[in-house]
Enzyme design. Structure first.
Site, mmCIF file in Angstrom:
data_model
loop_
_atom_site.group_PDB
_atom_site.id
_atom_site.type_symbol
_atom_site.label_atom_id
_atom_site.label_comp_id
_atom_site.label_asym_id
_atom_site.label_seq_id
_atom_site.Cartn_x
_atom_site.Cartn_y
_atom_site.Cartn_z
ATOM 1 N N HIS A 157 0.816 -1.222 0.000
ATOM 2 C CA HIS A 157 0.000 0.000 0.000
ATOM 3 C C HIS A 157 0.845 1.265 0.000
ATOM 4 C CE1 HIS A 157 -4.048 -1.796 0.677
ATOM 5 N NE2 HIS A 157 -3.267 -2.827 0.962
ATOM 6 N N ASP A 365 3.514 9.307 -1.087
ATOM 7 C CA ASP A 365 2.333 8.567 -0.635
ATOM 8 C C ASP A 365 2.074 7.450 -1.634
ATOM 9 O OD1 ASP A 365 0.083 8.003 0.908
ATOM 10 O OD2 ASP A 365 -0.598 10.077 0.934
#
Ligand code: GDG
Length: 457
Positions: A157, A365
């Site tokens: 992730h 991110d």
């Protein structure tokens, strides 16, 4: 049909709403397909010897949840230590924050072995296993060592950094070699895939085969990008609840004479929160017309606050926020509202819809779901503007956002000013394109694309 077994560090009840991108996405996925979700219960025990007890199981709708506890020393070294003080910073390009030590590495291995040992008896031969995130990179290798032959996929992730950053991890060969125990490795973006392939060929001497497959250490693994999405319909349903309507009405009334800018994140150094506050300050200085007319609402939900780097961040942020309000605020107007608490999920779409601009400014991110949630929450006839860091994985998809460099305070302030003054026609055009992307590549697409690829891998 094969049963889906999801394994992640934490297990959340899919019928309850949680903060945190992974919990949200996995909850939505398993609610659809049913299956088994295995992970840590969140409880820390005093039993340092480890227990032989099988995992605790309970059902929630179509999902069986199976959890184990961790003892204090395992928690310290596996979770706070190796996962969150080595892998998280390094994978977010922050070698300066990494705390390498062999004790934490040993704890990380031990917990991955524990997960494998406790999970294996629950498995059926035709299960499909989907392992999530950086806490569990070696899990497939540990399961294979116990004889598991099921298909196993891994989804990361968080970002995967360039090869030389990965190579700074003292045990990187071991870590990356364990990726070859998976049939499929899914990453958030094409940039991450390029880094991974380069790493595996340069550092692991892997042979590049067709279809993004790599061969090394006697195994073959496929590496592909599966940008995670949100459940747009569920988010729209949330926006229609009474709480959401109340929040929307209250916020609109309170800010009827002002433009609201919004930031929602876990309080994490990867999210570029201080950089955002500095850019907002620059905005107020360079474009004083925003004084008294713009308010930045920043919700930073508490996260990992026992790790030192997070406590430092909190202190820095409190200083920056206090200084802005002290320097610019007066009896009628405070430029910034900073809330260090988790707000109820049902209020998130309402806050998004009531805000003219959303500032998503991570330094790095994996994806960033808030960016997508903001797009999904807007009124298509009067949408707000997404200001998005080019270093979020989402920037590969959301090209119609105003893309910014969070390290460039002045540039970011200019983009915020552009966002605040963007004509309706342009806002609508950008929003249409963004929503189209968010709808097409939603969480169901993500799950299906990953599982289809895993079945074929
Ligand atoms: C990791 C990766 C990747 C946030 N504050 C509150 C709240 N949230 C919700 C948001 C969103 C989620 O938490 C945050 O998701 P992100 O994607 O922004 O970030 P991470 O938690 O770091 O997630 C990330 C993600 O995994 C999925 O793969 O996109 O890159 O770092 O849903 O709305 N929810 C509530 N109150 C809050 O105060 N209820």
């Amino acid at each position: 049909m094969s049963r889906l077994v999801v394994i992640s560090n934490r297990v959340a009840d899919p019928r309850k709403l949680a903060a945190g991108g992974l919990a949200v996405a996995l909850g939505e996925t398993l609610q659809q397909t049913g299956g088994l979700w295995f992970g840590w219960s969140g409880a820390i025990t005093d039993d340092e010897e480890g227990s032989d007890a099988p995992p605790r199981t309970r059902t929630s709708g179509k999902v069986t949840l199976a959890t184990i506890d961790l003892c204090r020393s395992d928690y310290d070294s596996y979770y706070e230590g190796y996962s969150n003080s080595v892998l998280w910073p390094v994978f977010h390009y922050r070698l300066d924050l990494a705390k390498f030590n062999t004790r934490d590495l040993a704890g990380y291995r031990r917990v991955n072995q524990l997960f494998a040992r406790k999970l294996q008896p629950l498995l059926r031969d035709d299960d499909i296993l989907w392992v999530h995130d950086y806490h569990l990179i070696p899990l497939a290798a540990e399961l294979r060592a116990l004889g598991c032959q099921q298909r196993i996929g891994f989804f990361l992730h968080i970002p995967l950094p360039p090869d030389l950053i990965l190579a700074a991890i003292p045990q990187h060969e071991w870590l990356m070699r364990s990726l070859f125990a998976y049939d499929l490795v899914g990453l958030q973006s094409e940039a991450d895939v390029a880094h991974c392939m380069r790493y595996m060929t340069n550092e692991g001497n892997a042979l590049l085969l067709p279809d993004q497959r790599l061969q090394a250490f006697g195994a073959t693994v496929q590496v592909k990008a599966f940008p995670i999405g949100i459940d747009v319909d569920e988010f729209e349903r949330l926006a229609k609840t009474t709480e959401a309507a109340e929040t929307y009405a209250r916020v609109c009334a309170e800010y009827s004479r002002r433009q609201l800018l919004l930031g929602i994140d876990r309080l994490d150094y990867s999210k570029g929160i201080p950089q955002r506050v500095r850019a907002f300050r620059e905005l107020l200085e360079r474009y004083p017309d925003n004084q008294h007319s713009a308010t930045l609402l920043m919700i930073a939900s508490p996260s990992r606050d026992t790790v030192n780097a997070y406590a430092d961040l909190r202190q820095e942020l409190e200083g920056l926020c206090g200084a802005i309000n002290g320097d610019f605020g007066d009896l009628e107007w405070m430029p910034l509202r900073y809330i260090h608490r988790t707000v109820a999920r049902k209020r998130v779409p309402a806050l998004c819809r009531a805000s003219r601009v959303c500032l998503v400014t991570p330094l790095r991110d994996g994806m960033n779901l808030v960016a997508k949630e903001y797009v999904a929450s807007q009124d298509p006839d009067d949408p707000g503007v997404l200001v998005l860091s080019r270093f979020a994985g989402a920037a590969e998809q959301l090209l119609d956002a105003l893309l910014v460099n969070p390290y460039d305070t002045q540039g970011m302030a200019e983009s915020i000013q552009t966002a605040l003054h963007m004509p309706l026609k342009e806002r609508k055009r950008r929003h249409r394109a963004l929503l189209d992307n968010v709808r097409t590549f939603n969480v169901h697409w993500w799950r299906q694309a990953f599982l289809d690829a895993l079945k074929q891998a």
